[in-house]
Design a protein around this motif. Structure first.
Motif, PDB file in Angstrom:
ATOM      1  N   UNK A   1       1.498   1.975  -1.062  1.00  0.00           N
ATOM      2  CA  UNK A   1       2.711   2.168  -0.107  1.00  0.00           C
ATOM      3  C   UNK A   1       2.555   3.307   0.803  1.00  0.00           C
ATOM      4  N   UNK A   2       3.239   3.267   1.677  1.00  0.00           N
ATOM      5  CA  UNK A   2       2.979   4.686   2.762  1.00  0.00           C
ATOM      6  C   UNK A   2       3.959   5.462   2.241  1.00  0.00           C
ATOM      7  N   UNK A   3       3.573   6.692   3.185  1.00  0.00           N
ATOM      8  CA  UNK A   3       4.452   8.067   2.421  1.00  0.00           C
ATOM      9  C   UNK A   3       6.050   7.840   2.550  1.00  0.00           C
ATOM     10  N   UNK A   4       6.929   7.935   3.888  1.00  0.00           N
ATOM     11  CA  UNK A   4       7.768   7.558   3.653  1.00  0.00           C
ATOM     12  C   UNK A   4       8.330   6.359   3.023  1.00  0.00           C
ATOM     13  N   UNK A   5       7.863   5.013   2.285  1.00  0.00           N
ATOM     14  CA  UNK A   5       8.501   4.561   0.991  1.00  0.00           C
ATOM     15  C   UNK A   5       8.668   5.451  -0.158  1.00  0.00           C
ATOM     16  N   UNK A   6       7.128   5.805  -0.494  1.00  0.00           N
ATOM     17  CA  UNK A   6       7.463   7.134  -1.343  1.00  0.00           C
ATOM     18  C   UNK A   6       9.030   8.466  -2.184  1.00  0.00           C
ATOM     19  N   UNK A  30      16.637  21.232  -3.194  1.00  0.00           N
ATOM     20  CA  UNK A  30      16.494  19.720  -3.927  1.00  0.00           C
ATOM     21  C   UNK A  30      15.464  18.728  -3.310  1.00  0.00           C
ATOM     22  N   UNK A  31      16.126  18.641  -2.155  1.00  0.00           N
ATOM     23  CA  UNK A  31      15.500  17.799  -0.952  1.00  0.00           C
ATOM     24  C   UNK A  31      13.946  18.001  -1.023  1.00  0.00           C
ATOM     25  N   UNK A  32      13.529  19.139  -0.784  1.00  0.00           N
ATOM     26  CA  UNK A  32      11.939  19.489  -0.077  1.00  0.00           C
ATOM     27  C   UNK A  32      11.151  19.662  -0.946  1.00  0.00           C
ATOM     28  N   UNK A  33      11.637  19.785  -2.485  1.00  0.00           N
ATOM     29  CA  UNK A  33      11.038  19.662  -3.592  1.00  0.00           C
ATOM     30  C   UNK A  33      10.540  18.259  -4.366  1.00  0.00           C
ATOM     31  N   UNK A  34      11.528  17.010  -4.344  1.00  0.00           N
ATOM     32  CA  UNK A  34      11.529  15.995  -4.734  1.00  0.00           C
ATOM     33  C   UNK A  34      10.565  15.479  -3.258  1.00  0.00           C
ATOM     34  N   UNK A  35      10.373  16.042  -1.816  1.00  0.00           N
ATOM     35  CA  UNK A  35       9.590  15.429  -0.573  1.00  0.00           C
ATOM     36  C   UNK A  35       8.704  15.733  -1.537  1.00  0.00           C
ATOM     37  N   UNK A  36       8.389  16.567  -1.508  1.00  0.00           N
ATOM     38  CA  UNK A  36       6.732  17.510  -2.043  1.00  0.00           C
ATOM     39  C   UNK A  36       5.963  16.290  -3.757  1.00  0.00           C
ATOM     40  N   UNK A  37       7.350  16.392  -4.391  1.00  0.00           N
ATOM     41  CA  UNK A  37       6.956  15.386  -5.146  1.00  0.00           C
ATOM     42  C   UNK A  37       6.739  14.335  -5.295  1.00  0.00           C
ATOM     43  N   UNK A  38       7.343  13.452  -4.246  1.00  0.00           N
ATOM     44  CA  UNK A  38       7.437  12.314  -4.295  1.00  0.00           C
ATOM     45  C   UNK A  38       5.510  11.476  -3.743  1.00  0.00           C
ATOM     46  N   UNK A  39       4.960  13.583  -2.597  1.00  0.00           N
ATOM     47  CA  UNK A  39       3.796  13.240  -2.127  1.00  0.00           C
ATOM     48  C   UNK A  39       2.418  13.320  -2.988  1.00  0.00           C
ATOM     49  N   UNK A  40       2.868  13.778  -3.675  1.00  0.00           N
ATOM     50  CA  UNK A  40       1.971  15.275  -4.805  1.00  0.00           C
ATOM     51  C   UNK A  40       1.368  14.162  -5.412  1.00  0.00           C
ATOM     52  N   UNK A  41       1.544  12.627  -5.710  1.00  0.00           N
ATOM     53  CA  UNK A  41      -0.062  12.164  -5.973  1.00  0.00           C
ATOM     54  C   UNK A  41      -0.990  11.733  -5.425  1.00  0.00           C
TER      55      UNK A  41
END
Length: 183
Positions: A1-6, A30-41
């Motif tokens: 899955x591509x980054x923007x989908x995550x 929250x939006x910025x922290x969430x974005x970081x979380x979606x890419x973290x793995x």
């Protein structure tokens, strides 16, 4: 899955959660922290596996439910002191949604042994995802049905994000009635 989908899946989940629980859209932070979380793995696993050869797979340490659960528990305990558990929960929603979103193709193709990364290091990780670099990963992306679905998801997420007031984007980038009335 591509980054923007995550990022999109995580944002949709967070938007629904904050609107349901708190009757408000996501905040900027929250939006910025969430974005970081979606890419973290992927930020953890891909470079350490593909570029440096430290991890056994591009889905191992950062995708492991052990790692994510440990980070979440420690982060939650620490953040309670500052009354900012919402940020840790946003990170958790992002990172866990990433890990579970990565399972959809494996489940559809019934390759259950490839789900070992969820419980790494107890279970083995799939060996078929080894790449030479992140650039090779994007070069090898195909523009088929899956890619089209991910683009459609991006469009839906963009609409929800704008409806939420585009959290994370400075307000001067958005046109408002007040800005057009003064001109």
């Amino acid at each position: 899955m591509l980054p923007w989908a995550h990022a999109g899946i995580g944002y949709l989940l967070w938007s629904v959660l904050t609107r349901y629980r708190e009757r408000r859209p996501p905040s900027d932070l929250e939006a910025w922290v969430l974005l970081f979380g979606t890419q973290f793995p992927d930020l953890v696993d891909k470079p350490l596996a593909w570029t440096f050869g430290i991890l056994p797979s591009g889905r191992s340490l950062g995708h492991s439910l052990f790692t994510l659960s440990g980070l979440f528990v420690v982060g939650y305990v620490v953040s309670k002191r500052w009354g900012r558990t919402n940020l840790v929960v946003a990170f958790g929603v992002g990172s866990f949604s990433h890990t579970f979103a990565d399972t959809y193709r494996i489940l559809l193709e019934e390759r259950y042994a490839s789900l070992g990364y969820l419980l790494w290091p107890i279970l083995r990780t799939p060996g078929e995802d080894m790449q030479r670099s992140i650039i090779d990963h994007f070069r090898g992306a195909s523009f088929g049905v899956s890619f089209s679905i991910q683009l459609l998801l991006a469009l839906v997420v963009a609409l929800v994000w704008f409806r939420d007031g585009a959290p994370g984007l400075p307000t001067h980038f958005l046109l408002s009635n007040e800005a057009t009335d003064t001109e």
